[in-house]
Design an enzyme around this catalytic site. Structure first.
Site, PDB file in Angstrom:
ATOM      1  N   CYS A   7       8.941 -19.105 -21.292  1.00 35.36           N
ATOM      2  CA  CYS A   7       9.704 -20.069 -22.121  1.00 35.36           C
ATOM      3  C   CYS A   7       8.524 -20.839 -23.003  1.00 35.36           C
ATOM      4  CB  CYS A   7      10.353 -21.037 -21.059  1.00 35.36           C
ATOM      5  SG  CYS A   7      10.515 -22.631 -21.814  1.00 35.36           S
ATOM      6  N   ASP A  48       0.761  -1.253  -0.050  1.00 36.09           N
ATOM      7  CA  ASP A  48      -0.138  -0.070  -0.094  1.00 36.09           C
ATOM      8  C   ASP A  48       0.913   1.189  -0.079  1.00 36.09           C
ATOM      9  OD1 ASP A  48      -1.978  -1.701   0.106  1.00 36.09           O
ATOM     10  OD2 ASP A  48      -2.727  -1.126   2.236  1.00 36.09           O
ATOM     11  N   CYS A  52      15.868 -19.832 -21.482  1.00 37.63           N
ATOM     12  CA  CYS A  52      14.897 -20.608 -20.422  1.00 37.63           C
ATOM     13  C   CYS A  52      16.184 -21.377 -19.325  1.00 37.63           C
ATOM     14  CB  CYS A  52      14.166 -21.538 -20.579  1.00 37.63           C
ATOM     15  SG  CYS A  52      13.579 -22.621 -19.295  1.00 37.63           S
ATOM     16  N   LYS A  56      -0.594   5.678   8.945  1.00 35.99           N
ATOM     17  CA  LYS A  56      -0.254   4.281   8.749  1.00 35.99           C
ATOM     18  C   LYS A  56       0.960   4.127   9.253  1.00 35.99           C
ATOM     19  CE  LYS A  56      -2.746   2.967   4.650  1.00 35.99           C
ATOM     20  NZ  LYS A  56      -2.546   1.712   3.966  1.00 35.99           N
ATOM     21  N   GLU A  66     -14.875  -3.656   9.937  1.00 31.70           N
ATOM     22  CA  GLU A  66     -13.800  -4.603   9.021  1.00 31.70           C
ATOM     23  C   GLU A  66     -14.062  -5.963   9.163  1.00 31.70           C
ATOM     24  OE1 GLU A  66     -12.277  -1.855   7.633  1.00 31.70           O
ATOM     25  OE2 GLU A  66     -10.359  -2.929   6.402  1.00 31.70           O
ATOM     26  N   LYS A  94      -9.951  10.419  14.783  1.00 35.03           N
ATOM     27  CA  LYS A  94     -11.551  11.091  14.301  1.00 35.03           C
ATOM     28  C   LYS A  94     -12.014  12.384  15.300  1.00 35.03           C
ATOM     29  CE  LYS A  94     -13.019   6.688  12.694  1.00 35.03           C
ATOM     30  NZ  LYS A  94     -13.772   5.391  13.079  1.00 35.03           N
ATOM     31  N   TYR A 110     -16.618   0.138  13.594  1.00 35.48           N
ATOM     32  CA  TYR A 110     -16.066   1.167  13.911  1.00 35.48           C
ATOM     33  C   TYR A 110     -16.553   2.644  13.814  1.00 35.48           C
ATOM     34  CZ  TYR A 110     -13.768   0.202   9.772  1.00 35.48           C
ATOM     35  OH  TYR A 110     -13.450  -0.256   8.439  1.00 35.48           O
ATOM     36  N   LYS A 124      -6.341   0.959  13.146  1.00 33.60           N
ATOM     37  CA  LYS A 124      -6.872   0.792  11.640  1.00 33.60           C
ATOM     38  C   LYS A 124      -6.860  -0.617  11.443  1.00 33.60           C
ATOM     39  CE  LYS A 124      -6.351   2.949   7.195  1.00 33.60           C
ATOM     40  NZ  LYS A 124      -6.645   1.688   6.437  1.00 33.60           N
ATOM     41  N   CYS A 169       9.884 -28.507 -21.392  1.00 33.00           N
ATOM     42  CA  CYS A 169      10.661 -28.045 -20.436  1.00 33.00           C
ATOM     43  C   CYS A 169      10.372 -28.433 -18.976  1.00 33.00           C
ATOM     44  CB  CYS A 169      10.224 -26.674 -20.398  1.00 33.00           C
ATOM     45  SG  CYS A 169      11.119 -25.556 -19.153  1.00 33.00           S
ATOM     46  N   ARG A 173     -17.761  -2.413   0.072  1.00 37.39           N
ATOM     47  CA  ARG A 173     -17.547  -1.169  -0.050  1.00 37.39           C
ATOM     48  C   ARG A 173     -17.676  -0.948  -1.452  1.00 37.39           C
ATOM     49  NH1 ARG A 173     -13.790   2.818   1.247  1.00 37.39           N
ATOM     50  NH2 ARG A 173     -13.040   3.663  -0.650  1.00 37.39           N
ATOM     51  N   ASP A 204      -6.604  -3.909   9.236  1.00 36.17           N
ATOM     52  CA  ASP A 204      -6.572  -4.037   7.863  1.00 36.17           C
ATOM     53  C   ASP A 204      -7.404  -5.319   7.421  1.00 36.17           C
ATOM     54  OD1 ASP A 204      -5.387  -3.903   5.664  1.00 36.17           O
ATOM     55  OD2 ASP A 204      -3.594  -4.716   5.912  1.00 36.17           O
ATOM     56  N   CYS A 218      15.462 -25.163 -19.624  1.00 35.74           N
ATOM     57  CA  CYS A 218      15.682 -26.076 -21.081  1.00 35.74           C
ATOM     58  C   CYS A 218      16.293 -25.441 -22.103  1.00 35.74           C
ATOM     59  CB  CYS A 218      14.196 -26.617 -21.244  1.00 35.74           C
ATOM     60  SG  CYS A 218      13.394 -25.316 -22.049  1.00 35.74           S
ATOM     61  N   PHE A 246       2.076   2.036  -3.331  1.00 37.02           N
ATOM     62  CA  PHE A 246       0.792   2.356  -4.253  1.00 37.02           C
ATOM     63  C   PHE A 246       0.686   3.888  -3.803  1.00 37.02           C
ATOM     64  CE2 PHE A 246      -3.390   3.253  -5.090  1.00 37.02           C
ATOM     65  CZ  PHE A 246      -3.773   2.395  -6.300  1.00 37.02           C
ATOM     66  N   GLU A 294      -8.033   5.209  17.364  1.00 36.34           N
ATOM     67  CA  GLU A 294      -8.509   4.007  17.354  1.00 36.34           C
ATOM     68  C   GLU A 294      -7.513   3.157  16.256  1.00 36.34           C
ATOM     69  OE1 GLU A 294     -12.286   3.837  14.902  1.00 36.34           O
ATOM     70  OE2 GLU A 294     -12.904   5.389  16.284  1.00 36.34           O
TER      71      GLU A 294
HETATM   72  S1  IVH Z   1     -13.626   5.150   9.764  1.00 31.24           S
HETATM   73  C1  IVH Z   1     -15.608   8.079   6.747  1.00 31.24           C
HETATM   74  N1  IVH Z   1     -12.227   3.601  11.408  1.00 31.24           N
HETATM   75  O1  IVH Z   1      -9.808   2.125   6.507  1.00 31.24           O
HETATM   76  C2  IVH Z   1     -14.572   7.223   7.290  1.00 31.24           C
HETATM   77  N2  IVH Z   1     -11.878   3.086   9.014  1.00 31.24           N
HETATM   78  O2  IVH Z   1      -9.414   4.584   3.814  1.00 31.24           O
HETATM   79  C3  IVH Z   1     -14.922   5.804   7.691  1.00 31.24           C
HETATM   80  N3  IVH Z   1     -10.407   1.109   8.502  1.00 31.24           N
HETATM   81  O3  IVH Z   1     -12.443   2.349   4.405  1.00 31.24           O
HETATM   82  C4  IVH Z   1     -13.923   4.949   7.881  1.00 31.24           C
HETATM   83  N4  IVH Z   1     -10.200   0.688  10.589  1.00 31.24           N
HETATM   84  O4  IVH Z   1     -12.212  -0.006   5.683  1.00 31.24           O
HETATM   85  C5  IVH Z   1     -12.317   3.732   9.973  1.00 31.24           C
HETATM   86  N5  IVH Z   1     -10.942   2.370  12.816  1.00 31.24           N
HETATM   87  C6  IVH Z   1     -11.342   2.372  11.710  1.00 31.24           C
HETATM   88  C7  IVH Z   1     -10.739   1.718  10.603  1.00 31.24           C
HETATM   89  C8  IVH Z   1     -11.018   2.184   9.238  1.00 31.24           C
HETATM   90  C9  IVH Z   1     -10.029   0.314   9.376  1.00 31.24           C
HETATM   91  C10 IVH Z   1     -10.492   1.287   7.062  1.00 31.24           C
HETATM   92  C11 IVH Z   1     -11.928   1.128   6.365  1.00 31.24           C
HETATM   93  C12 IVH Z   1     -11.970   2.371   5.231  1.00 31.24           C
HETATM   94  C13 IVH Z   1     -10.321   2.674   5.247  1.00 31.24           C
HETATM   95  C14 IVH Z   1     -10.165   4.102   5.141  1.00 31.24           C
END
Ligand code: IVH
Length: 687
Positions: free
Chosen positions: A420, A30, A402, A308, A169, A284, A221, A111, A426, A132, A113, A405, A33, A109
């Site tokens: 190949c 990520d 190759c 992150k 999640e 938040k 969440y 995050k 091969c 989503r 994954d 082979c 990316f 909170e």
């Molecule tokens: S809040 C409008 N809280 O992270 C905000 N997201 O790009 C709503 N995620 O799509 C999301 N842990 O899939 C929120 N404690 C957390 C989270 C969380 C993971 C993911 C979620 C979201 C992406 C944010």
């Protein structure tokens, strides 16, 4: 130059989007990316003359598939602005302070994954669950979500809103993930790169029993909307916990930046001991009124930010590069590294993907490189430490021939890999083809693991899949570590595999681009191998999911004399190379003259599969309800509009089980769906 860079970034990001969302096989982390996306966004901002409405920067990724009905989210599912530095957390804090001009609290909170989900509850009952998707609409995966034990189907207490959404999640715990991958490895299936892909793959199963077996977990969440019990996010989460939802115990109310930073530092360490994957912290604004004042940008709310965690990195040295040859002949370069410890394991190898990847890194022998492992099992080389370069190492030159082979490698247009072309002689290609042939979902010949296949190959007992049917117990018994019992079992399993149905035999052949579901569709359209062999491009592309590339690959397969020879041998051994006369006859006319609408989600098979089933039994599938419709094949969550219309026209709704029983009776198979047979096997007999 600039334009070229912009276009190349767009192409790259599109490809990574596809790999991530469609194939669930991401190549880059990520972090990488996001870094590429940022570079693109910066260039696009600086050079508006190269603007393009189709740029990947203009859209959010999408997990939508064809296999589930899509429904609109009541509130769009936005993503969060990502940051990798504490400085940007400070910026977020200052921005918020300035915009609000008053005191505010923050909720920190973890995050999680995994795969995000939006659940709707009505009168305390789970009504639907959407992925989503593209943020506006998602796949309805309710039947699968119902199998997750930590998601309440009925809420506790009384003070929940009449109807509300809650988001969270879906996660696959590490131990479940490790076990699943071990099993997949044994069965020769592709491994999931990380628990997130495994979780989202599990949610997209057509059979909820498979989802149930994956032992998923869920953390909730976020509650969007304005009809909530409290005016703060923190209190709403507490309420959700009372109603029976699993929320994170780590969540903490903070009132200063120092507290936020302390939370980050604390959890960067502690998260390593959690049972599920986390990749950062979400911060938040607590008050919903303040959230409303801060509002949104086009893609994400201004009241939240995701920090992150930097993926753990290590520096090591490139010792050599090996080249592996896969079943299709694709060459994968692998870096052999000086062993180094990273995220709790010793890393000795890293994938280099393809020649372009090596070129982009500008990799030279002996280079110091940074490797990263961000929740992925296979580490990646992120960057060459150019400062540490002594300047003498040779550039890594991709081989022209190759390594196994000696055949000259080829590169097909539009593909990153070198191949190949020597499919039939091969060694690693032959062995991998045989492994595929015997795998569980293909011919399901038990007892033939990769080691035994290697041995059989080395002993010159097999050179292709047809040779398996010539094996004698005495041949096998001679092999290293294989006793009489195992030898007998293998010969028996080869014999049993002769009754594996035609569509699985087609899949077992390993024709390039012909996966399991394409093989099924081909088998329906061309009921014998001769019919398939005789098919021209025009008729092949009429089959669902078969484009020109797939069609051409089928034609190429049959034009190879070796393959034709192989097929002749399979025929003499008595393998199923056509749909049985019985199958064809049974299924032909039982729905003749009937016009059927399919609506909702199903437990046993996908909508596509029901569509083919209807057509094969002589029925007609249509999209909308009218007086001409004979009945509606109604799954869970059928749209209320369709239901009303069917009712007003007096059209019957038939449930899945009833439909299957009816077909079974009409086509003369008597077993009832509940008599112990797996739904898949049952349906198989109807197809
Ligand atoms: S809040 C409008 N809280 O992270 C905000 N997201 O790009 C709503 N995620 O799509 C999301 N842990 O899939 C929120 N404690 C957390 C989270 C969380 C993971 C993911 C979620 C979201 C992406 C944010």
């Amino acid at each position: 130059m600039i334009q070229e860079r912009i276009e190349s970034l767009r192409r790259e990001l599109e490809e990574h989007n596809h790999r991530y969302y469609v194939l669930s096989q991401p190549l880059i982390s990520d972090f990488e990316f996001d870094r590429k996306m940022r570079e693109l966004q910066e260039l696009e901002a600086a050079y508006p003359e190269y603007d393009d409405p189709n740029s990947p920067s203009k859209r959010v990724g999408s997990d939508l598939t064809k296999n589930f009905p899509q429904e609109a989210h009541e509130y769009p599912m936005l993503s969060l602005a990502n940051t990798y530095s504490e400085e940007e957390v400070l910026d977020f804090y200052e921005r918020t302070k300035k915009a609000l001009g008053e005191n505010f609290e923050l909720v920190c909170e973890l995050k999680y994954d995994g795969a995000s989900i939006s659940l709707t509850y009505e009168k305390g009952l789970l009504l639907r669950a959407l992925t989503r998707g593209d943020g506006e609409k998602g796949d309805n995966v309710t039947a699968n979500i119902r199998t997750i034990r930590s998601i309440p189907l009925r809420l506790q207490g009384k003070d929940y809103p009449e109807r509300f959404e809650i988001r969270g999640e879906i996660l696959m715990p590490w131990d479940v993930f490790d076990k699943l991958n071990r099993e997949r490895e044994e069965q020769g299936e592709n491994l999931f790169a990380n628990p997130r892909n495994a979780a989202s793959g599990s949610l997209k199963q057509q059979d909820p029993a498979v989802t149930a077996s994956r032992k998923l977990d869920a953390y909730l969440y976020y509650l969007p909307g304005d009809k909530l019990t409290s005016g703060t996010h923190f209190e709403n989460l507490k309420a959700a916990q009372r109603w029976g939802f699993k929320t994170s115990d780590a969540t903490r109310l903070c009132s200063s930046l120092e507290e936020v930073n302390a939370f980050i530092a604390e959890w960067d360490e502690k998260r390593k001991n959690l049972p599920v994957a986390t990749d950062g912290i979400v911060i938040k604004v607590n008050s919903l009124a303040q959230q409303a004042r801060l509002g949104m940008t086009a893609k994400s709310p201004r009241w939240a930010i995701a920090y992150k965690f930097p993926a753990e990195r290590a520096s090591t040295r490139l010792l050599s590069v090996s080249y592996q040859v896969g079943r299709t002949g694709a060459i994968t370069p692998v870096a052999n590294l000086e062993p180094v410890s990273l995220s709790g394991s010793v890393v000795k190898r890293a994938t280099l993907h393809n020649a372009d990847f090596i070129q982009a890194l500008d990799l030279r022998m002996g280079d110091r490189v940074f490797i990263e492992k961000s929740g992925e099992i296979i580490p990646k080389i992120i960057e060459v430490d150019k400062k540490a370069r002594a300047g003498t190492g040779d550039k890594i030159a991709f081989p022209t021939h190759c390594p196994e082979c000696g055949a000259r490698l080829v590169r097909y247009e539009g593909e990153a890999a070198h191949y190949c072309p020597n499919e039939n002689t091969c060694p690693p290609q032959i062995k991998a083809k045989i492994e595929h042939f015997v795998s569980r979902r293909a011919m399901n010949i038990e007892g033939l693991g990769s080691e035994t296949i290697d041995n059989l190959y080395e002993e010159k007992l097999i050179r292709n899949a047809a040779d398996l049917y010539d094996l004698q117990v005495s041949d096998l018994e001679k092999l290293d570590r294989l006793g009489l019992k195992s030898a007998e079992n293998i010969v028996k399993a080869c014999g049993t595999s002769k009754s594996v149905p035609y569509e699985r035999f087609l899949f077992a052949l390993g024709i390039r681009f012909v996966g399991e579901s394409t093989a099924k569709k081909l088998a329906r359209a061309f009921p014998s191998i001769e019919a398939l062999e005789a098919a021209e491009l025009e008729s092949l592309v009429e089959v669902e999911d078969v484009g020109e590339r797939v069609a051409q690959s089928i034609i190429d397969y049959f034009s190879d004399a070796n393959n034709r020879l192989l097929l002749d041998r399979f025929k003499t051994y008595g393998l199923q190379m056509a749909r049985s006369a019985e199958q064809l006859q049974q299924q032909s006319r039982s729905l003749a003259g009937q016009t059927i609408v399919i609506s909702g989600t199903f437990e046993h098979h996908s909508r596509d599969e029901y569509k083919s089933l209807i057509e094969q039994h002589g029925g007609k599938n249509v999209g909308s309800i009218s007086s001409k419709v004979s009945f509606v094949l109604a799954g869970a969550n059928m749209g209320p509009e369709k239901r009303r219309k069917a009712k007003s026209l007096g059209i019957r709704l038939m449930e899945e089980e009833e439909f299957l029983t009816m077909l079974r009776e009409k086509s003369g198979t008597e077993k009832s769906p509940t008599q112990g047979k797996k739904p898949d096997a049952e349906l198989q007999s109807l197809f």
